[in-house]
Write a protein that holds these residues in place. Sequence first.
Motif, mmCIF file in Angstrom:
data_model
loop_
_atom_site.group_PDB
_atom_site.id
_atom_site.type_symbol
_atom_site.label_atom_id
_atom_site.label_comp_id
_atom_site.label_asym_id
_atom_site.label_seq_id
_atom_site.Cartn_x
_atom_site.Cartn_y
_atom_site.Cartn_z
ATOM 1 N N GLY A 71 8.350 -13.267 -7.659
ATOM 2 C CA GLY A 71 8.507 -14.242 -8.938
ATOM 3 C C GLY A 71 9.800 -14.353 -8.788
ATOM 4 N N ALA A 72 10.218 -13.173 -8.497
ATOM 5 C CA ALA A 72 11.771 -12.993 -8.734
ATOM 6 C C ALA A 72 12.918 -12.939 -7.500
ATOM 7 C CB ALA A 72 12.168 -11.167 -8.579
ATOM 8 N N ALA A 73 14.064 -12.665 -7.511
ATOM 9 C CA ALA A 73 14.757 -13.062 -6.102
ATOM 10 C C ALA A 73 14.128 -12.697 -5.057
ATOM 11 C CB ALA A 73 16.929 -12.861 -7.162
ATOM 12 N N ASP A 74 14.089 -10.683 -5.546
ATOM 13 C CA ASP A 74 13.635 -10.226 -3.888
ATOM 14 C C ASP A 74 11.997 -10.237 -4.480
ATOM 15 O OD1 ASP A 74 15.980 -10.407 -2.763
ATOM 16 O OD2 ASP A 74 16.106 -8.825 -3.768
ATOM 17 N N PRO A 75 11.331 -10.091 -3.189
ATOM 18 C CA PRO A 75 9.319 -9.198 -3.901
ATOM 19 C C PRO A 75 10.114 -7.633 -4.542
ATOM 20 C CG PRO A 75 9.740 -10.319 -1.294
ATOM 21 C CD PRO A 75 11.471 -10.685 -1.495
ATOM 22 N N SER A 76 9.031 -7.470 -5.136
ATOM 23 C CA SER A 76 9.856 -6.272 -5.740
ATOM 24 C C SER A 76 8.203 -5.417 -6.067
ATOM 25 C CB SER A 76 10.148 -6.787 -7.383
ATOM 26 O OG SER A 76 9.384 -7.481 -8.041
ATOM 27 N N ILE A 77 7.922 -4.307 -6.799
ATOM 28 C CA ILE A 77 7.158 -3.517 -7.006
ATOM 29 C C ILE A 77 7.933 -2.950 -8.115
ATOM 30 C CG2 ILE A 77 5.671 -4.017 -4.874
ATOM 31 C CD1 ILE A 77 6.435 -1.372 -4.167
ATOM 32 N N GLU A 78 6.732 -2.227 -8.368
ATOM 33 C CA GLU A 78 7.198 -0.604 -9.499
ATOM 34 C C GLU A 78 6.129 0.659 -9.405
ATOM 35 O OE1 GLU A 78 6.768 -1.741 -13.802
ATOM 36 O OE2 GLU A 78 8.934 -3.155 -13.618
ATOM 37 N N VAL A 79 6.769 1.827 -8.668
ATOM 38 C CA VAL A 79 5.690 2.604 -8.525
ATOM 39 C C VAL A 79 6.336 3.497 -8.923
ATOM 40 C CG1 VAL A 79 6.849 2.732 -6.428
ATOM 41 C CG2 VAL A 79 4.384 3.530 -6.897
ATOM 42 N N LYS A 80 4.984 4.916 -9.408
ATOM 43 C CA LYS A 80 5.978 6.181 -10.101
ATOM 44 C C LYS A 80 6.540 6.801 -8.719
ATOM 45 C CE LYS A 80 2.997 6.934 -13.569
ATOM 46 N NZ LYS A 80 1.888 7.467 -14.333
ATOM 47 N N LEU A 81 7.771 7.221 -8.987
ATOM 48 C CA LEU A 81 8.750 8.015 -8.266
ATOM 49 C C LEU A 81 7.976 8.756 -7.309
ATOM 50 C CD1 LEU A 81 11.881 9.481 -8.293
ATOM 51 C CD2 LEU A 81 10.874 10.473 -6.933
ATOM 52 N N PRO A 82 7.444 10.089 -7.973
ATOM 53 C CA PRO A 82 6.053 10.752 -6.404
ATOM 54 C C PRO A 82 5.396 10.808 -5.300
ATOM 55 C CG PRO A 82 6.350 11.413 -9.158
ATOM 56 C CD PRO A 82 6.899 10.308 -9.331
ATOM 57 N N GLU A 83 5.038 9.363 -5.278
ATOM 58 C CA GLU A 83 3.733 8.791 -5.282
ATOM 59 C C GLU A 83 4.931 8.460 -3.924
ATOM 60 O OE1 GLU A 83 0.295 5.230 -5.507
ATOM 61 O OE2 GLU A 83 1.928 4.883 -6.553
ATOM 62 N N MET A 84 6.052 7.790 -4.034
ATOM 63 C CA MET A 84 6.781 7.216 -2.980
ATOM 64 C C MET A 84 7.055 9.193 -1.099
ATOM 65 S SD MET A 84 6.553 4.415 -2.746
ATOM 66 C CE MET A 84 7.331 3.365 -1.837
ATOM 67 N N TYR A 85 7.043 9.931 -2.233
ATOM 68 C CA TYR A 85 7.488 11.310 -1.692
ATOM 69 C C TYR A 85 6.770 10.752 -0.052
ATOM 70 C CZ TYR A 85 8.521 13.959 -5.738
ATOM 71 O OH TYR A 85 8.506 14.280 -6.784
ATOM 72 N N GLY A 86 7.902 11.122 1.029
ATOM 73 C CA GLY A 86 7.049 11.667 2.467
ATOM 74 C C GLY A 86 7.572 10.425 2.917
ATOM 75 N N THR A 90 1.272 -1.120 -0.449
ATOM 76 C CA THR A 90 -0.016 -0.109 -0.463
ATOM 77 C C THR A 90 0.944 1.315 0.018
ATOM 78 O OG1 THR A 90 -1.732 -1.524 1.129
ATOM 79 C CG2 THR A 90 -2.287 1.395 1.288
ATOM 80 N N THR A 91 1.082 2.136 -0.868
ATOM 81 C CA THR A 91 1.328 3.368 -1.004
ATOM 82 C C THR A 91 1.511 4.120 -0.362
ATOM 83 O OG1 THR A 91 0.247 4.325 -3.022
ATOM 84 C CG2 THR A 91 1.769 2.460 -3.584
ATOM 85 N N PRO A 92 1.385 5.427 0.506
ATOM 86 C CA PRO A 92 1.515 6.406 0.997
ATOM 87 C C PRO A 92 -0.027 7.028 0.555
ATOM 88 C CG PRO A 92 3.323 6.795 0.495
ATOM 89 C CD PRO A 92 3.141 5.429 -0.374
ATOM 90 N N LEU A 93 0.184 6.900 -0.547
ATOM 91 C CA LEU A 93 -1.430 7.188 -0.976
ATOM 92 C C LEU A 93 -2.661 6.909 -1.024
ATOM 93 C CD1 LEU A 93 -0.222 9.159 -4.484
ATOM 94 C CD2 LEU A 93 -1.314 10.573 -2.751
ATOM 95 N N GLY A 94 -1.864 5.268 -0.244
ATOM 96 C CA GLY A 94 -3.101 4.601 -0.235
ATOM 97 C C GLY A 94 -3.662 3.503 -1.154
ATOM 98 N N ARG A 95 -2.893 3.411 -2.749
ATOM 99 C CA ARG A 95 -2.818 2.635 -3.389
ATOM 100 C C ARG A 95 -2.131 1.025 -3.374
ATOM 101 N NH1 ARG A 95 -0.734 1.602 -8.818
ATOM 102 N NH2 ARG A 95 1.039 2.567 -8.152
ATOM 103 N N ARG A 96 -2.917 0.379 -3.760
ATOM 104 C CA ARG A 96 -2.475 -1.501 -3.795
ATOM 105 C C ARG A 96 -1.612 -1.830 -4.648
ATOM 106 N NH1 ARG A 96 -7.950 -4.613 -1.494
ATOM 107 N NH2 ARG A 96 -6.249 -5.870 -0.559
ATOM 108 N N VAL A 97 -0.625 -2.095 -4.618
ATOM 109 C CA VAL A 97 0.732 -2.268 -6.137
ATOM 110 C C VAL A 97 0.931 -3.872 -5.347
ATOM 111 C CG1 VAL A 97 2.276 -1.692 -7.058
ATOM 112 C CG2 VAL A 97 1.935 -0.325 -5.759
ATOM 113 N N PRO A 98 0.578 -4.639 -6.487
ATOM 114 C CA PRO A 98 0.589 -6.019 -6.269
ATOM 115 C C PRO A 98 2.296 -6.671 -6.455
ATOM 116 C CG PRO A 98 -0.472 -5.299 -8.313
ATOM 117 C CD PRO A 98 -0.482 -3.959 -7.838
ATOM 118 N N ILE A 99 2.729 -7.231 -5.033
ATOM 119 C CA ILE A 99 3.858 -7.556 -4.811
ATOM 120 C C ILE A 99 4.548 -8.744 -6.000
ATOM 121 C CG2 ILE A 99 5.273 -8.253 -3.894
ATOM 122 C CD1 ILE A 99 4.263 -6.522 -1.451
ATOM 123 N N ASP A 100 5.256 -8.656 -6.816
ATOM 124 C CA ASP A 100 5.945 -9.621 -7.442
ATOM 125 C C ASP A 100 6.896 -10.413 -6.743
ATOM 126 O OD1 ASP A 100 6.303 -11.452 -9.024
ATOM 127 O OD2 ASP A 100 7.611 -10.429 -10.693
#
Length: 791
Positions: free
Chosen positions: A704-719, A692-702
């Motif tokens: 399948g890779a070596a580490d759990p991973s997500i893709e998210v736009k940079l401004p959404e991670m401010y703060g 769950t991003t700071p804006l409350g959006r739920r991003v699926p976690i992958d």
Amino acid sequence: MTNAPALPIDAVIPQLRAALAESGRAVLIAPPGAGKTTGVPLALLPDIRGRILMLEPRRLATRAAAQRLAETLGEAPGGQVGFRIRGEAVPGRRIEVVTEGILTRMLQSDPSLPGVGCVIFDEFHERSLDADLGLALIVEAREAVRPDLQLLVMSATLDAQPVAQLLEGAPVIVAEGRAFPVETRWLERPLSGGTRLAVEAARLIAHAFAEETEGTLLAFLPGEGDIRRVAASLGDLPAEIVPLYGALPFAQQRAALSQPGPMRRIVLATAIAETSLTIPGVRVVVDAGRARRSRFDPASGMSRLVTERASRAEAEQRRGRAGRVAPGVCYRMWARAEEGAMPAFAPPEIASADLTGLALELAVWGGDPAQMAFLTSPPAAAMAEARALLADLGALDAAGRITPHGRLLAGLPVHPRLAHMLAVAGPAAADLAALLSARAPLKGDGTDVAALLRAMRNPEMGAIRAEAVRLRKRAPKAAVPGLVAGAMASLAYPDRIGLRRPGEAPRFILSGGRGAALPEGDPLAAGPLIVALDLDGAGVEPRIRLAAALSEGDLRSLHEGRITREAVCAWSPRDGRIIALQRERLGALTLTETPWPDPPVELRAAAAVEGLRALGLPWTAAAARLRSRMALLGEPMDDATLLADPDWLLPWLARARTSADLRALDLTEALTARLGWEGQQRLDRLAPPHFTTPLGRRVPIDYGAADPSIEVKLPEMYGVSAHPTVAGRPLRITLLSPAGRPVQVTTDLPGFWDSSYPEVRKDMRGRYPRHPWPEDPRAADPTMRAKPRGT
């Protein structure tokens, strides 16, 4: 005789010759490497009037022993030394090495064994059914008609006293064993119950090969399948990997007995290598500690091969292979503490095998097993089962005595297949029996045996005609008169009844399960049914060289008892769907096939599982993410494991019919149900499906890779000032530009803010000026929006 090297057995030869001269019988115990197989027959030659007959438990050992004996005499087999195995015989004037079953045939023919002065049972510790039967028969023959016949039982590891008592107190001579010491190494601890034998054996072989840098390594494995799996695992070793098991062609078996080349050799062998074979240069033995034995299953009435723990005697026999040419090492794939639980000796085959053949031989011999000299008495229950089967076949009467039919089969001078054909079809089958015995001498006139039967009048067929006359005189009156050639042929070859496959090519499936083909344009190719009488034996689908046409009426009248009726609900890879049919079958042949309109739901679901095994599970993106999360719980989630116990999936397969239905299957619901409520809670706790991003959006976690991973736009991670974690590990974050292009991949967001962000900010302000790019992203509010135009 060539100058043969001294053998350990030489020390007891005078004692052995004296014992045989005095009592005519003896028991010789000589450990592996003593040289008994080669040394004893040659040493006894001056004392024996007539031939020495030596029995070996296997065909390869028979041929190899004869070869070594002949070489020691400076000649090839066929002079003083010969051998006889099934289908091959090389005569020898003084010594004949034979497989154990040959002795039974000789005794049944003439219990006096004319021309034989001494019989030697080599490697008797293996206690095969043929060896036990042969010993019992020859003891009776010796008492009844050949008191002068000398009898010697030789073994490497055997409790000698019971054998000596069976031979009326025969002297027991014990020889010293190998000339070189063998170091034994055990595992530090027992293997766990779930260990795969081939995996652990390959690991131990590789370790032993690396530790011991000289000589051939001989590994003992239970069966052909284990040998193939281990060989595949050892492909990277700098060694020549040589298999050795009974089903190998002789040319390949000889490779293990040849001198090794410059590359070190690893021989992967079954118990065939325990006994008389000489494998050059063995310095290292790896013993997997297992043995393959025949066990009679009363429920099925069949024998089956099972893998069991080897006996201590077998282990000692195998260990001895390492010390024949130099000091050696034996690696045992068990802990030393386990040896106390190993049986002392291998169980005799007579105690557990199918005894139908034994019961028939005893019926022909006229002996009561309870009164005969069996080292181990045949089990009463197994003998009763065997006699019941023979009675059902008409070979024994109600009192258990051999019938005229059974005795006729044994007495007719043709192959048993042809003997049965003669017994049922009578003198009318004599021409066909003579032709088949002659192996179809005419060529170029097609495959139809009827043409050869018509050619019996030709002068060049005189020898076959004479044989037919002889068989016609000996054949009984027909049990089923008036049979044509194809019907008679099917009696001789019920496993070679052929049904034409669909298509233009003249290809057939035989009742025994093999494929075969007729030449293009052959007259028999037009018919639906044939009997394949002679095959060229080459390739997956051999060519039929001789055949007979068969009518469906004759097939049903002669083989009605073999025809089975079955209902089949199974996956068809060819059709890509579940088939539900009712069939009549003769072996591998499908005679009739009609639709089965309403098979049970559970059978349809099981067939769908087979379809999934063939096609693979259909992993949607959502199901694949769920599988990756579940794998974090430590449970194998590959297709093979999931389908090994498919009960969790069956409720979702009840309506599946085709490959399209299976590919449309969404596994998410089934996997969730497989987890259960508690499993779902644990999974969500350890491996949540979303971030769950700071804006409350739920991003699926992958996952399948070596580490759990997500893709998210940079401004959404401010703060965000602390890097998020999942399952105790940092979340791998791919930061995206407002256009969705990767900008940075990080597992340390605070570090990114401090180090790389200023440079990224400069670039992003130029590319995306309407989006906020604060100097201090920790203090900024997260956003997904751009600035209004004009601001």
